[in-house]
Scaffold this motif. Structure first.
Motif, PDB file in Angstrom:
ATOM      1  N   ARG A 103       0.939  -1.123  -0.023  1.00  0.00           N
ATOM      2  CA  ARG A 103      -0.103  -0.067  -0.143  1.00  0.00           C
ATOM      3  C   ARG A 103       0.864   1.153   0.092  1.00  0.00           C
ATOM      4  NH1 ARG A 103      -4.234  -2.815   4.558  1.00  0.00           N
ATOM      5  NH2 ARG A 103      -5.826  -3.377   2.746  1.00  0.00           N
ATOM      6  N   THR A 110      -1.124   5.100   4.529  1.00  0.00           N
ATOM      7  CA  THR A 110      -0.759   3.952   4.616  1.00  0.00           C
ATOM      8  C   THR A 110      -0.947   3.136   5.920  1.00  0.00           C
ATOM      9  OG1 THR A 110       1.396   4.283   3.277  1.00  0.00           O
ATOM     10  CG2 THR A 110       1.386   2.352   4.665  1.00  0.00           C
ATOM     11  N   GLY A 155      -4.882   2.184   5.862  1.00  0.00           N
ATOM     12  CA  GLY A 155      -5.159   1.663   4.470  1.00  0.00           C
ATOM     13  C   GLY A 155      -6.243   0.647   4.597  1.00  0.00           C
TER      14      GLY A 155
END
Ligand code: A3D
Length: 320
Positions: free
Chosen positions: A152, A215, A218
């Motif tokens: 990600r 992130t 995510g």
């Protein structure tokens, strides 16, 4: 030589996707296992019929009995429940711990030589419990989270800069929670560490901070969009990368939840760090240098994992 046998324990969204990818990549014969009658059989038949279209020779079978996983080379565990909007991964602990007990005992009885990849959340605590229940060597039981979280991170960096995802190497360490540790200094674009990318104008520090934040959240971003469950394509791809490194003895360096025995100053728990994955499982742990800020973030993340392991021991005293 006989084809490898891949047992998928849990045949839900990730399990079905794993079966599809494993068949398309001709990684081995696949057994889908689940407690839901019909689900693993239906998915196995559906993908088996597709093999005639994509032209790969692998056998697929669905089962509700652990004897079907006998002598599997790889077991990938997704059995349990996923998050719904508003839930944290930790909310799944009580129910998924019971599932890990049943799965661990099944693996112990029928596939004691397998390489086991756990995906069930809360990941770091569940892989620890699964190892305890199965009794397999620590090197042969690992957790998938870091490949996904790092993927990600790399994708968001590629999206921001326009650079190919192939030339971005991103790393996240620590537990698979919102306090995971994206390793900014060790992540690179074309070999250039991210702080230098800021200096060279690829993005501003604020933009990089926003990517790090995205992130960390995510998983939640996808849960909020899907509403009925959590991510499954990228988690499945991530576990397949790990299984492939084991089956083909590729010795890739992948961020995985592995058992620490002194590395990073920790002992007796699973947490995400880079590891070499080859025919013997997690063959070697790579220790990144950490500065004070990274050490503090890692310690906070580890503290959450330790709290979850303590909760497992309270719920199931056999683990204490
Ligand atoms: P889902 O589609 O609900 O599939 C789970 C399957 O497990 C269902 O088919 C259930 O019937 C089955 N199951 C439940 N109990 C048992 C049992 N005792 N034995 C065998 N099978 C059982 O979920 P999913 O595939 O989307 O997600 C599976 C797990 O992965 C969840 O715990 C998620 O939270 C987790 N997950 C982890 C990550 C990581 O990065 C670590 C990412 C995404 C999802």
């Amino acid at each position: 030589m006989a084809r490898a046998k891949i047992a998928l324990i849990g045949s839900g969204m990730i399990g079905g996707t794993l079966a599809h990818i494993a068949a398309r990549e001709e990684l081995g014969d696949v057994v889908l296992f689940d407690i839901m009658e019909g689900t693993p059989q239906g998915k196995a038949l559906d993908i088996a019929e597709a093999t005639a279209v994509f032209g790969k020779d692998v056998a697929l079978k669905g089962a509700n009995d652990y004897s079907a996983i006998a002598d599997a080379d790889v077991c990938i565990v997704t059995a349990g429940v996923p998050r719904k909007p508003g839930m944290s991964r930790d909310d799944l602990l009580g129910i998924n711990l019971k599932v890990m007990k049943a799965v661990g005992e099944g693996i112990k009885q029928y596939a004691p030589n397998a390489f086991v990849i756990c995906i069930t959340n809360p990941l770091d605590a569940m892989v620890w419990a699964l190892r305890e229940f199965s009794g397999l060597p620590h090197k042969k039981v690992i957790g998938m989270a870091g490949v996904l979280d790092s993927g990600r991170f790399a994708y968001f960096l590629a999206e921001k800069t326009g650079v190919s995802v192939e030339d971005i190497h991103a790393w996240t360490l620590g537990g698979h929670g919102d306090d995971m540790v994206p390793m900014v200094r060790h992540s690179t674009i074309g070999g250039l560490p991210l702080p230098e990318c800021v200096a060279q104008g690829f993005f501003t520090q604020e933009e990089l901070d926003a990517i790090v934040k995205r992130t960390r959240g995510g998983g939640g971003e996808i849960v909020a969009l899907l509403k009925t469950g959590s991510a499954f394509y990228a988690p499945a791809e991530s576990a397949i990368a790990m299984a492939k490194s084991y089956l083909l003895d590729k010795k890739r360096v992948l961020p995985c939840a592995v058992y620490l025995n002194g590395e990073y100053g920790l002992r007796g728990l699973y947490v995400g760090v880079p590891a070499v994955i080859g025919k013997d499982g997690a063959e070697r742990i790579i220790e990144f240098s950490t500065n004070d800020e990274e050490k503090a973030m890692f310690a906070k993340s580890v503290e959450s994992v330790q709290g979850l392991i303590a909760a497992c021991k309270t719920i199931d005293p056999s683990l204490a």
